[in-house]
Design an enzyme around this catalytic site. Structure first.
Site, PDB file in Angstrom:
ATOM      1  CG  ASN A 185      -0.404  -0.100   2.515  1.00 23.56           C
ATOM      2  OD1 ASN A 185       0.677  -0.642   2.679  1.00 23.56           O
ATOM      3  ND2 ASN A 185      -1.082   0.442   3.493  1.00 23.56           N
ATOM      4  CD  GLU A 187       4.720  -1.023  13.239  1.00 21.57           C
ATOM      5  OE1 GLU A 187       3.512  -0.733  13.371  1.00 21.57           O
ATOM      6  OE2 GLU A 187       5.589  -0.651  14.030  1.00 21.57           O
ATOM      7  CB  CYS A 232      -2.108   0.043   8.432  1.00 16.69           C
ATOM      8  SG  CYS A 232      -0.869   1.313   8.713  1.00 16.69           S
TER       9      CYS A 232
END
Ligand code: NAD
Length: 520
Positions: A161, A256, A290
């Site tokens: 992303n 993460e 995110c």
């Protein structure tokens, strides 16, 4: 030779070879906004990854020996290279992700420019030797120093992303700490990482210090086996696999992972600002962040007003293939299966009673799009409110009061970012402290990510460890404690041989020390 092959070069090679180029062990990279294949990269096997790790291991000591100043020079050169080559870098990011130019500027390119300067300047301070005085009577008169030694070869595995930010971005601190890094970009978006590796070479990074391992999950798994530490950004499911595999070699990991970030809008909020932020932070980067706003809880008295504003603003969004600056707000869905997830969440919500006020469908081709979508009448029986959607959707739920909002915000397996909206900032901060998340903003959202001075990470299924701040570079090091004794007797009280006299002296001395009621 460059490992990436643009398709025009590939066509020429195929013609020169008198036929089609072979496709085995190669991955096609697609432009999601047009559907065209733009390049091919190798799908590296375990042996190739092991070779890259070995090469990085050989290069690491000389890189470490350069010192902070020498390494910082390379980072500043790299920043200058990124500014000079920004059009090339932005085009590469846009082509492989289908995101808008603005998303590429804010989310990838400018952040990396900032990050290069940040770690170049701060690394020395964060990693300087620490002189420590011990309270233990056994250490009286001795010198204690803790140094932060590089871990060796760090494997950085990234998602699609933010292909520059969340792959190379995490290498900067690791490099400044004196490590070599093997980068493993997402197989969906490897091109910006390969271009950045070229930029780092141009900036003077020595050969072998930051090789790139292109490939799919198997390539990442091989990196987990070979590296001394893994910095991973990606889905929770993959994060768990990586942690399990890393356990085999006791390799430390920093993870993460996914999020389902809640936004709480209280009755006294600045509704216009909150609505603008909700739409921007839910749809930015096509919702593929995110820390996107993934669900909103609005207090009853202002619910209708808030929804009306959000609907109006979402209707005005322009979506399409990225072009000139300012051309569209919302770009493509980068990863094909993600469009299915988004569609599934919308259908599931509608089947269970939700209403679609804007969007709700895939967008028109030839590229891959999903319309910016606003959902209401949602609840926690729906995937749209509990699972990570990672697309341009904004489900809004009415709540009675603050208590219900906090309870629902915390009713999640995730805990990444979150936000509270109220004009009473003290109350907002008090509520923020009750949210189970790594980060909470009051009257803002996700912007905390760019404050590299503070930790950014997730709790619960959103991750383990964090990036940014002093801890975000110390995690790439091992503390090495050095204890120096200069002036000392030939024999300490606790040395052999034991004798009744010295044992009694030792015992009495310690009893005297710890027997006092005073705090020590
Ligand atoms: P993903 O987990 O599918 O893939 C991430 C990377 O892991 C890719 O490079 C992939 O090739 C590699 N990989 C896959 N299987 C592997 C294995 N078994 N061993 C080692 N590596 C393996 O994630 P994605 O779809 O690329 O990214 C989207 C996800 O990333 C979302 O869940 C999003 O929330 C999360 N994300 C988190 C953050 C954060 O900072 N917390 C930031 C961005 C994205």
């Amino acid at each position: 030779m460059s490992v990436v092959e643009r398709d025009e070069e590939r066509g020429a090679r195929a013609r020169a070879n008198g036929g089609a180029a072979e496709d085995h062990d190669r991955i096609a990279v697609e432009n999601p906004a047009t559907g065209e294949t733009i390049a091919h990269v190798p799908d590296m096997g375990a042996d190739e990854v092991a070779e890259l790790v070995a090469r990085a291991r050989r290069a690491q000591p000389a890189w470490d020996a350069l010192g902070f100043e020498g390494r910082a020079r390379v980072m500043y050169e790299a920043r200058a290279w990124l500014v000079e080559n920004r059009d090339r870098m932005l085009r590469t990011i846009i082509e492989e992700t289908g995101k808008t130019r603005e998303d590429a500027i804010v989310g990838d390119w400018s952040f990396i420019c900032d990050s290069l300067g940040f770690w170049a300047k701060r690394a020395r301070r964060y990693l300087k030797d620490e002189r420590v005085r011990s309270r233990s009577p056994f250490l009286l008169g001795k010198k204690l120093v803790v140094r932060h030694r590089p871990i060796g070869v760090v494997g950085v595995i990234g998602p699609w992303n933010f292909p520059l930010n969340l792959c190379f971005g995490d290498a900067i601190a690791a490099l400044m700490a004196g490590n070599a890094v093997v980068l493993k970009p997402s197989e969906i978006t490897p091109l910006s990482t390969l271009l950045m590796a070229e930029g780092m070479r141009a900036a003077g990074l020595p050969e072998g210090v930051m090789p790139v391992a292109t490939g799919r999950g198997g390539t990442g798994a091989a990196l987990v086996d070979g590296a001394d530490m893994i910095m991973f950004t990606g889905s929770t499911a993959t994060g768990k696999k990586i942690m399990a595999r890393a356990a085999e070699t006791l390799t430390p990991v920093s993870l993460e992972l996914g999020g389902k970030d809640p936004m709480i809008v209280l009755r006294d909020a600045d509704l216009e600002r909150a609505a603008n932020a909700a739409v921007s932070y839910a749809m930015a980067n096509g919702g593929q962040v995110c820390t996107s706003v993934e669900r909103v809880y609005v207090e009853e008295p202002v619910y209708d007003d808030f929804v009306a504003r959000v609907v109006d603003k979402t209707r005005r969004l322009r979506q399409g293939a990225p072009g000139e600056p300012g051309a569209v707000e919302v770009g493509a869905v980068t990863f094909a299966p993600q469009a299915d997830v988004v569609e599934d969440h919308v259908h599931d919500a509608v089947e269970k009673g939700a209403r679609v006020l804007v969007g709700g469908e895939r967008g028109a081709g030839p590229g891959r799009f999903f319309q910016p979508t606003v959902l209401t009448d949602v609840d926690h029986s729906m995937k749209a409110m509990t699972e990570e959607t990672f697309g341009p959707t904004l489900p809004i739920m009415k709540v009675r009061d603050e208590e219900e909002a906090v309870r629902l915000a915390n009713d999640s397996e995730y805990g990444l970012n979150s936000s509270v909206w109220t004009r009473d900032v003290e109350r907002g901060e008090a509520i923020a402290r009750r949210i189970e998340a790594g980060n909470t903003c009051v009257n803002d959202g996700l912007i905390n990510f760019v404050a590299q001075e503070v930790p950014f990470g997730g709790v619960k299924s959103s991750g383990l460890g964090y990036r940014h701040s002093g801890g975000g570079i110390r995690k790439y090091t091992q503390p090495h404690t050095i204890c120096v004794t200069r002036f000392a007797p030939k024999r300490e009280l606790h040395f052999y041989p034991y004798s009744a006299r010295t044992s009694r002296m030792l015992e009495r001395g310690l009893a005297l020390l710890y027997g006092r009621k005073r705090r020590r």
